[in-house]
Scaffold this active site. Sequence first.
Site, PDB file in Angstrom:
ATOM      1  N   LYS A 146       0.661  -1.421  -0.246  1.00 17.23           N
ATOM      2  CA  LYS A 146       0.063  -0.083   0.210  1.00 17.23           C
ATOM      3  C   LYS A 146       0.955   1.612  -0.456  1.00 17.23           C
ATOM      4  O   LYS A 146       0.446   2.343  -0.930  1.00 17.23           O
ATOM      5  CB  LYS A 146      -0.739  -0.186   1.062  1.00 17.23           C
ATOM      6  CG  LYS A 146      -1.585   1.352   1.147  1.00 17.23           C
ATOM      7  CD  LYS A 146      -2.831   1.044   2.925  1.00 17.23           C
ATOM      8  CE  LYS A 146      -2.371   0.753   3.640  1.00 17.23           C
ATOM      9  NZ  LYS A 146      -2.251   2.136   4.599  1.00 17.23           N
TER      10      LYS A 146
ATOM     11  N   ARG B 223       2.253   5.993  -3.273  1.00 14.87           N
ATOM     12  CA  ARG B 223       3.224   7.279  -3.822  1.00 14.87           C
ATOM     13  C   ARG B 223       3.267   6.571  -5.355  1.00 14.87           C
ATOM     14  O   ARG B 223       2.756   8.398  -6.287  1.00 14.87           O
ATOM     15  CB  ARG B 223       4.501   6.730  -3.252  1.00 14.87           C
ATOM     16  CG  ARG B 223       4.374   6.756  -1.371  1.00 14.87           C
ATOM     17  CD  ARG B 223       6.174   6.196  -0.774  1.00 14.87           C
ATOM     18  NE  ARG B 223       5.889   6.686   0.323  1.00 14.87           N
ATOM     19  CZ  ARG B 223       5.622   6.403   1.071  1.00 14.87           C
ATOM     20  NH1 ARG B 223       4.400   5.545   0.951  1.00 14.87           N
ATOM     21  NH2 ARG B 223       5.980   7.161   2.589  1.00 14.87           N
TER      22      ARG B 223
ATOM     23  N   GLN C  78       4.667  10.774   6.527  1.00 14.85           N
ATOM     24  CA  GLN C  78       3.578  10.919   5.979  1.00 14.85           C
ATOM     25  C   GLN C  78       3.746  12.300   4.934  1.00 14.85           C
ATOM     26  O   GLN C  78       3.512  12.673   3.244  1.00 14.85           O
ATOM     27  CB  GLN C  78       2.506  10.609   5.952  1.00 14.85           C
ATOM     28  CG  GLN C  78       2.678   8.549   5.395  1.00 14.85           C
ATOM     29  CD  GLN C  78       1.034   8.479   5.572  1.00 14.85           C
ATOM     30  OE1 GLN C  78       0.195   8.555   6.298  1.00 14.85           O
ATOM     31  NE2 GLN C  78       1.304   6.757   6.175  1.00 14.85           N
TER      32      GLN C  78
ATOM     33  N   SER D  72      10.391   7.140  10.571  1.00 14.41           N
ATOM     34  CA  SER D  72      11.040   6.879  10.068  1.00 14.41           C
ATOM     35  C   SER D  72      11.185   7.290   8.498  1.00 14.41           C
ATOM     36  O   SER D  72      11.217   7.208   7.662  1.00 14.41           O
ATOM     37  CB  SER D  72       8.895   6.709   9.512  1.00 14.41           C
ATOM     38  OG  SER D  72       8.478   5.891  10.401  1.00 14.41           O
TER      39      SER D  72
ATOM     40  N   ASP E 233       4.584   0.484  12.180  1.00  9.62           N
ATOM     41  CA  ASP E 233       3.462  -0.672  11.383  1.00  9.62           C
ATOM     42  C   ASP E 233       3.411  -2.000  12.326  1.00  9.62           C
ATOM     43  O   ASP E 233       2.131  -2.464  12.244  1.00  9.62           O
ATOM     44  CB  ASP E 233       3.010  -0.387  10.321  1.00  9.62           C
ATOM     45  CG  ASP E 233       2.389   1.178   9.842  1.00  9.62           C
ATOM     46  OD1 ASP E 233       1.519   1.965  10.709  1.00  9.62           O
ATOM     47  OD2 ASP E 233       2.476   1.252   8.828  1.00  9.62           O
TER      48      ASP E 233
ATOM     49  N   LYS F 229      -9.360  -2.810   4.196  1.00 13.70           N
ATOM     50  CA  LYS F 229      -8.388  -1.323   4.097  1.00 13.70           C
ATOM     51  C   LYS F 229      -7.077  -1.401   3.700  1.00 13.70           C
ATOM     52  O   LYS F 229      -6.552  -0.444   2.786  1.00 13.70           O
ATOM     53  CB  LYS F 229      -8.315  -0.300   6.004  1.00 13.70           C
ATOM     54  CG  LYS F 229      -7.573   0.820   5.967  1.00 13.70           C
ATOM     55  CD  LYS F 229      -7.298   1.252   7.151  1.00 13.70           C
ATOM     56  CE  LYS F 229      -6.192   2.634   6.966  1.00 13.70           C
ATOM     57  NZ  LYS F 229      -6.655   3.637   5.992  1.00 13.70           N
TER      58      LYS F 229
END
Length: 411
Positions: A22, A27, A146, A172, A294, A392
């Site tokens: 995902k 991206r 993000q 991250s 995550d 999702k």
Amino acid sequence: MKLHLQQIPDISNQQLQITGSKSEANRLLILQALYPAITIENLSNSDDSEVMQKALKSSDELVDIHHAGTAMRFLTSYFATRDGRKTILTGSERMQQRPIEILVKALNDLGASIGYQKNQGVPPLVIEGKKITQKEVTLKANVSSQYISSLMLVAPTLENGLIIKLEGKVTSVPYIKMTLSLLSEVGVEGVFENNIITIKPLESVDEKELVVESDWSSASYFYSLVALSKEAKITLGSYKQNSYQGDSSLAEIYKHLGVETTYGNNTITLEKVRHPEKGTDAFGGALDLANSPDIAQTIAVTCFGLGLSCHMIGLHTLKIKETDRLEALKVEIEKLGGVVTISDVDLKLSVSSGVKSGIAIDTYQDHRMAMAFAPLALRTDLIINEAEVVSKSYPDFWKDMKTVGFEIKEF
């Protein structure tokens, strides 16, 4: 939808094909919208990626991305740079509580025109697309990656490119490097050095096909299954050893939990090779997951099921995900008989004596809660509430769980 997962014996040898990442897919979808000569193979079939595709194809003023946090952040920059287009970008009730002010401020500092339709700092956003010519912006480095990737993705279409200066310790890093690597595949020149990201402008690209690697976050649930088995061997495709994805750290992390990873031709094979000693600290100290938050839920549940303690740090971004994941983990693990201590940045799991049976796990509209707890069915009977939430990121999850041998019944 409620699902009852019955305790099963060990998993026999299995092979599964996991859908595309995902993170990579979303991206590349932005880059494809900016440079239509790009084609994409092995796209994620997740809700988030489908929402992203729908939003990018829409000509409507109102764009609703529901629960898709990545889409909200990436599309904010995308629509802000579409000169002459007005967009109202909204989402679910939870999305309208998730902060986005840092990204909005950065874009407005560059010359964008973004306001808030309801409450300060959160969606819905009112975006008046503009041509942006300013080329430097500064953000705190410990924000969600993000926000940073969102700016990086639109940067090559800006007249003067973009210089992003990050203040403090970067969170991250692998996700920023993933974005940089995908930009490079498209033909964009970019550099990340000394907390400064420099992206040069690129007017157009030649026809190019890009292949999305399968999702390492999705692989985490099978690492957990193998770790919780007495004996197990599962082969997953399509994966590569030198992955862009930060969650590929699973291969090293799960060595501590008795799982060995073997790389094949675009595959990984997970095999149970040893049994960690119950009652011990899984990692012999704090495990820093700042670069791969995550997978924290999966690791916590694995350690609980194995009767190990663990301490995970670098988890500050989990407070603002689909739910407050730290609080949700504490509540659900303690329902099962565990003891969990949390702060805003870490989680400590104490050694437990066993796992209670027949407990219903609440998922809080969070796909990772459902999937992280599912492997515990190797140790006890479980009920998963709102099990459909897995769509999702991984719509085939329950089908694949049945493939590896789980007995799953819908209430």
